[in-house]
Design a protein around this motif. Structure first.
Motif, PDB file in Angstrom:
ATOM      1  N   ILE A   1       0.836  -1.206   0.000  1.00 21.90           N
ATOM      2  CA  ILE A   1       0.000   0.000   0.000  1.00 21.90           C
ATOM      3  C   ILE A   1       0.872   1.258   0.000  1.00 21.90           C
TER       4      ILE A   1
ATOM      5  N   THR B   1       2.363   1.567  -3.363  1.00 24.08           N
ATOM      6  CA  THR B   1       1.332   1.914  -4.350  1.00 24.08           C
ATOM      7  C   THR B   1       1.063   3.411  -4.369  1.00 24.08           C
ATOM      8  N   ILE B   2       1.077   4.035  -3.213  1.00 25.11           N
ATOM      9  CA  ILE B   2       0.887   5.489  -3.150  1.00 25.11           C
ATOM     10  C   ILE B   2       2.036   6.186  -3.877  1.00 25.11           C
TER      11      ILE B   2
ATOM     12  N   TYR C   1       1.567   5.721  -7.642  1.00 26.98           N
ATOM     13  CA  TYR C   1       0.571   6.588  -8.276  1.00 26.98           C
ATOM     14  C   TYR C   1       1.185   7.922  -8.666  1.00 26.98           C
TER      15      TYR C   1
ATOM     16  N   ALA D   1      -7.561   8.627  -9.925  1.00 29.88           N
ATOM     17  CA  ALA D   1      -6.975   8.054  -8.705  1.00 29.88           C
ATOM     18  C   ALA D   1      -7.800   6.863  -8.221  1.00 29.88           C
ATOM     19  N   THR D   2      -9.112   6.978  -8.302  1.00 28.37           N
ATOM     20  CA  THR D   2      -9.973   5.869  -7.891  1.00 28.37           C
ATOM     21  C   THR D   2      -9.701   4.636  -8.740  1.00 28.37           C
TER      22      THR D   2
ATOM     23  N   PHE E   1      -6.268   3.108  -7.858  1.00 28.68           N
ATOM     24  CA  PHE E   1      -6.235   2.334  -6.622  1.00 28.68           C
ATOM     25  C   PHE E   1      -7.097   1.068  -6.706  1.00 28.68           C
TER      26      PHE E   1
ATOM     27  N   SER F   1      -4.813  -1.236  -8.587  1.00 30.15           N
ATOM     28  CA  SER F   1      -3.744  -1.594  -7.650  1.00 30.15           C
ATOM     29  C   SER F   1      -4.234  -2.523  -6.552  1.00 30.15           C
ATOM     30  N   GLY F   2      -5.482  -2.368  -6.131  1.00 27.03           N
ATOM     31  CA  GLY F   2      -6.051  -3.273  -5.124  1.00 27.03           C
ATOM     32  C   GLY F   2      -6.112  -4.703  -5.629  1.00 27.03           C
TER      33      GLY F   2
END
Length: 177
Positions: free
Chosen positions: A64, A67-68, A71, A91-92, A95, A98-99
């Motif tokens: 996580i 991942t930030i 981005y 961004a949604t 993520f 990425s999730g």
């Protein structure tokens, strides 16, 4: 001169054309390498301290954090000429993709630890750590990376939304010159 142009100027012409043709993939790989270091640094820090009995949880937290960072780097560098969605929507999607990639990344580690029982006391600490690194940081990361590259190009930073951005970027030097 930007860093990329400086590096490309030193590369032989045949290789340079290949690198230029696949520059998004190359930039994505550089971002991935950077976040690989972040991911593993955070993972081992947590795994060897406060989450020593929960390696999968430690890995999830590390992913996580990485991942930030991913981005920001992908948005501003790797795929800067793509996309064009509203930032919150982009961004949604980033993520969400990425999730799914986090889950893909964790499957090999989970399998190694809890299906194959490659953990102490069933194996030595060295075998456990090699299995964790191989499954969590090599196999899982490669599977997740392939999915992310495909997902980012397909949904998060689609090329058809980037035409305006590329056209505007190409016109800026002409306007200032």
């Amino acid at each position: 001169m930007a860093v990329v142009e400086t590096v490309l100027a030193r590369v032989p012409a045949p290789l340079r054309s290949l690198l230029v043709r696949h520059r998004e993939l190359l930039k994505f790989a550089v971002v991935g390498s950077t976040t690989f270091v972040v991911d593993n640094g955070v993972w081992y820090l947590l795994k060897l301290t406060v989450l020593d009995t929960k390696p999968t949880t430690a890995k999830a937290i590390a992913i996580i954090v990485a991942t930030i960072a991913s981005y920001v780097l992908n948005r501003e560098w790797s795929f800067r000429t793509r996309g064009g969605r509203e930032r919150a929507h982009e961004a949604t999607l980033f993520f969400l993709v990425s999730g799914v990639a986090i889950a893909i990344n964790l499957v090999p580690l989970y399998t190694s630890r809890y299906v194959l029982d490659l953990e102490v006391p069933h194996v030595s600490l060295l075998v456990q750590e090699v299995a964790d690194f191989t499954s969590g940081s090599i196999i899982g990361m490669l599977l997740a990376m392939a999915f992310r590259f495909w997902g980012f190009r397909r949904w998060v930073f689609p090329d058809e939304l980037g035409h305006h951005r590329r056209d505007t970027t190409a016109e800026e030097p002409a306007r200032s010159g």
